[in-house]
Design a protein around this motif. Structure first.
Motif, PDB file in Angstrom:
ATOM      1  N   THR A 219       0.820  -1.212   0.000  1.00 23.11           N
ATOM      2  CA  THR A 219       0.000   0.000   0.000  1.00 23.11           C
ATOM      3  C   THR A 219       0.857   1.266   0.000  1.00 23.11           C
ATOM      4  OG1 THR A 219      -0.175   0.191   2.425  1.00 23.11           O
ATOM      5  CG2 THR A 219      -1.777  -1.224   1.305  1.00 23.11           C
TER       6      THR A 219
ATOM      7  N   ALA B 208       2.963   2.089  -2.255  1.00 30.15           N
ATOM      8  CA  ALA B 208       3.080   2.550  -3.650  1.00 30.15           C
ATOM      9  C   ALA B 208       4.508   2.907  -4.050  1.00 30.15           C
ATOM     10  CB  ALA B 208       2.143   3.732  -3.881  1.00 30.15           C
TER      11      ALA B 208
ATOM     12  N   THR C 202       6.926   4.201  -2.261  1.00 33.14           N
ATOM     13  CA  THR C 202       7.580   5.332  -1.601  1.00 33.14           C
ATOM     14  C   THR C 202       8.733   4.898  -0.714  1.00 33.14           C
ATOM     15  OG1 THR C 202       5.930   5.279   0.180  1.00 33.14           O
ATOM     16  CG2 THR C 202       5.516   6.783  -1.664  1.00 33.14           C
TER      17      THR C 202
ATOM     18  N   GLN D 253      -8.636   7.709   4.786  1.00 27.74           N
ATOM     19  CA  GLN D 253      -7.804   7.727   3.580  1.00 27.74           C
ATOM     20  C   GLN D 253      -7.464   6.313   3.101  1.00 27.74           C
ATOM     21  OE1 GLN D 253      -4.529   9.915   5.273  1.00 27.74           O
ATOM     22  NE2 GLN D 253      -5.280  11.888   4.542  1.00 27.74           N
TER      23      GLN D 253
ATOM     24  N   PRO E 245       8.313   7.810  -6.535  1.00 30.40           N
ATOM     25  CA  PRO E 245       7.064   8.188  -5.861  1.00 30.40           C
ATOM     26  C   PRO E 245       7.299   9.094  -4.651  1.00 30.40           C
ATOM     27  CG  PRO E 245       7.051   5.858  -6.406  1.00 30.40           C
ATOM     28  CD  PRO E 245       8.442   6.339  -6.649  1.00 30.40           C
TER      29      PRO E 245
ATOM     30  N   ARG F 143       7.846  12.680  -5.719  1.00 31.24           N
ATOM     31  CA  ARG F 143       6.584  13.367  -6.039  1.00 31.24           C
ATOM     32  C   ARG F 143       5.833  13.783  -4.774  1.00 31.24           C
ATOM     33  NH1 ARG F 143       6.864   9.482 -10.273  1.00 31.24           N
ATOM     34  NH2 ARG F 143       5.598   7.949  -9.146  1.00 31.24           N
ATOM     35  N   GLN F 144       6.023  13.034  -3.686  1.00 30.51           N
ATOM     36  CA  GLN F 144       5.380  13.434  -2.434  1.00 30.51           C
ATOM     37  C   GLN F 144       6.004  14.716  -1.873  1.00 30.51           C
ATOM     38  OE1 GLN F 144       5.547   9.765  -0.024  1.00 30.51           O
ATOM     39  NE2 GLN F 144       3.331   9.587  -0.318  1.00 30.51           N
TER      40      GLN F 144
ATOM     41  N   ASP G 229       4.330  17.440  -3.690  1.00 26.12           N
ATOM     42  CA  ASP G 229       2.990  17.649  -3.137  1.00 26.12           C
ATOM     43  C   ASP G 229       3.048  18.452  -1.845  1.00 26.12           C
ATOM     44  OD1 ASP G 229       1.166  16.544  -4.923  1.00 26.12           O
ATOM     45  OD2 ASP G 229       0.243  15.261  -3.408  1.00 26.12           O
TER      46      ASP G 229
ATOM     47  N   LEU H  35      -0.952  11.995  -1.575  1.00 23.84           N
ATOM     48  CA  LEU H  35      -1.657  10.799  -2.021  1.00 23.84           C
ATOM     49  C   LEU H  35      -2.025  10.929  -3.497  1.00 23.84           C
ATOM     50  CD1 LEU H  35      -4.029  10.354   1.063  1.00 23.84           C
ATOM     51  CD2 LEU H  35      -1.946   9.036   0.536  1.00 23.84           C
ATOM     52  N   ALA H  36      -2.576   9.874  -4.065  1.00 22.34           N
ATOM     53  CA  ALA H  36      -2.926   9.888  -5.483  1.00 22.34           C
ATOM     54  C   ALA H  36      -3.952  10.970  -5.808  1.00 22.34           C
ATOM     55  CB  ALA H  36      -3.452   8.521  -5.904  1.00 22.34           C
ATOM     56  N   SER H  37      -4.750  11.356  -4.825  1.00 19.85           N
ATOM     57  CA  SER H  37      -5.769  12.391  -5.040  1.00 19.85           C
ATOM     58  C   SER H  37      -5.175  13.790  -5.150  1.00 19.85           C
ATOM     59  CB  SER H  37      -6.776  12.381  -3.889  1.00 19.85           C
ATOM     60  OG  SER H  37      -6.146  12.757  -2.665  1.00 19.85           O
ATOM     61  N   HIS H  38      -3.967  13.979  -4.602  1.00 18.95           N
ATOM     62  CA  HIS H  38      -3.318  15.302  -4.557  1.00 18.95           C
ATOM     63  C   HIS H  38      -4.257  16.360  -3.950  1.00 18.95           C
ATOM     64  CE1 HIS H  38      -0.183  13.559  -6.997  1.00 18.95           C
ATOM     65  NE2 HIS H  38      -1.070  13.235  -7.918  1.00 18.95           N
TER      66      HIS H  38
END
Length: 291
Positions: A188, A190, A192, A232, A251, A254-255, A258, A266-269
Motif C-alpha cells: 500500500t 506505492a 515510496t 484515507q 514516488p 513526487r510526495q 505535493d 496521495l494519489a488524489s493530490h
C-alpha cells in the motif's frame, strides 16, 4: 550508494587548490569571495547541491517549466554539463530540472556504473562532482550516509536516523517506526519506501493532539509528514519523507512536490488536511540546522 571511485579520488587530489565556497540560499554560482586572481582552478563557479536537489524534487511534476526559487543558475550549470556529455538536448537547458533533466542525469549515473536507486536522477555527491570536472565545483553537499543504519530496529540511512533523533528530542515520548526505508514490505506504500528517506511512524497510544504534535516535530526538522487515517484507506500512522534525501524513490520525490505545494501526498493530490497550528515552513534537514 554513490561512492568515490579511484579515478574521482585522483581528480579530486588534482583539484585541491580549488576553493569550494558555501553560498547563501538562492545565490547564483560565483567564484569564492576574496579568492586569488582567476586561474583555471579558482575561476570555476560553484553549484549548490542543496538547491539542485530541491529543484530535482519540485520541478518535474510542474505542468510548465516553472523554476524553483534560487536554483536556476545552479541547475543550468548541471544541464550544460549534461548537454556537453551528449545526454541532454540544448532545448532542455533552461534551469528547470524537469523530467528530461531527471532522465539525462539518470543516464549519467548509469554511465558511471550506478543502477537501481543510485540511478534515480537525483544528484549524489560523487556523480555531481564527476559531472562538474573542469566546469564547476560543488558546495553544500548532501549525503545520505550508510544504508545499513537502524532506528528502533528499522532500516534507514544515516541522514534519516539523525533527523529522526532530532524529532525524537523535540517530543516527550519516543518515536517508534512501523516501517523503515529500502523496503517493499507494504504494497500500500506505492513504492515510496523503495529508496531512502521514507518511514512510517506508529501513533499507537497517542492522543489526537499528540499525533499532530508528532507531525509538526517532523516537519520542523525537514520531513514532509502527514497523518494517515482510516478515512484515507490506512490504519492510523504518520508517513514521513526526508526532503532532499538523494536516494528517494520516484514516488517519494513526487510526495515532496505535493508537500511543497500544500497537498496530501496521495494519489488524489488533495489539499493537506493538517491543522494550521501543526504546520511548519517548508525546509530540509541541512537548512533547518542553519536556522
Amino acid at each position: 550508494m554513490e561512492l568515490p571511485t579511484r579515478r574521482w579520488l585522483l581528480t579530486r587530489a588534482a583539484l585541491t587548490a580549488a576553493t569550494i565556497a558555501a553560498v547563501p540560499l538562492g545565490a547564483a554560482p560565483a567564484p569564492a569571495a576574496g579568492a586569488a586572481p582567476a586561474t583555471a582552478a579558482t575561476a570555476l563557479p560553484v553549484v549548490d547541491m542543496e538547491l539542485v536537489l530541491l529543484a530535482a524534487q519540485l520541478d518535474p511534476p510542474k505542468p510548465d517549466t516553472g523554476l524553483t526559487p534560487g536554483a536556476k543558475a545552479h541547475v543550468l550549470a548541471v544541464e550544460q554539463a549534461l548537454n556537453t556529455k551528449g545526454l541532454l538536448a540544448a532545448s532542455a537547458v533552461d534551469g528547470h530540472y524537469g523530467s528530461s533533466t531527471v532522465s539525462a542525469y539518470a543516464a549519467w549515473q548509469r554511465h558511471l556504473g550506478y543502477s537501481g536507486i543510485d540511478a534515480n536522477g537525483l544528484p549524489g555527491v560523487t556523480s555531481l562532482t564527476r559531472l562538474g570536472e573542469t566546469r564547476y565545483t560543488v558546495t553544500r553537499p548532501v549525503r545520505a550516509g550508510s544504508r545499513t543504519d537502524e532506528y528502533g530496529g528499522r532500516q534507514v540511512n544515516t541522514r534519516t536516523a539523525t533527523m529522526l533523533a532530532a524529532a525524537d528530542a523535540i517530543l516527550p515520548w519516543g518515536v517508534t517506526l512501523s516501517q523503515g526505508s529500502y523496503t517493499t514490505e507494504d504494497p500500500t506504500s506505492a513504492g515510496t519506501h523503495d529508496g531512502g528517506g521514507v518511514v512510517d511512524i506508529s501513533v499507537a497510544g497517542l492522543s489526537t493532539t499528540q499525533r499532530w504534535r508528532l507531525v509538526l516535530a517532523l516537519r520542523t526538522i525537514g520531513f514532509a509528514a502527514w497523518l494517515r487515517t482510516p478515512e484515507q484507506g490506512f490504519p492510523f500512522h504518520v508517513h514521513a519523507v526526508a526532503v532532499s534525501d538523494p536516494e528517494l524513490s520516484a514516488p517519494a520525490q513526487r510526495q515532496v512536490h505535493d508537500y511543497y505545494f500544500g497537498r496530501n501526498g496521495l494519489a488524489s493530490h488533495a489539499p493537506d488536511d493538517t491543522p494550521t497550528a501543526y504546520r511548519a515552513p517548508f525546509t530540509w534537514w541541512e537548512k533547518s540546522q542553519r536556522a
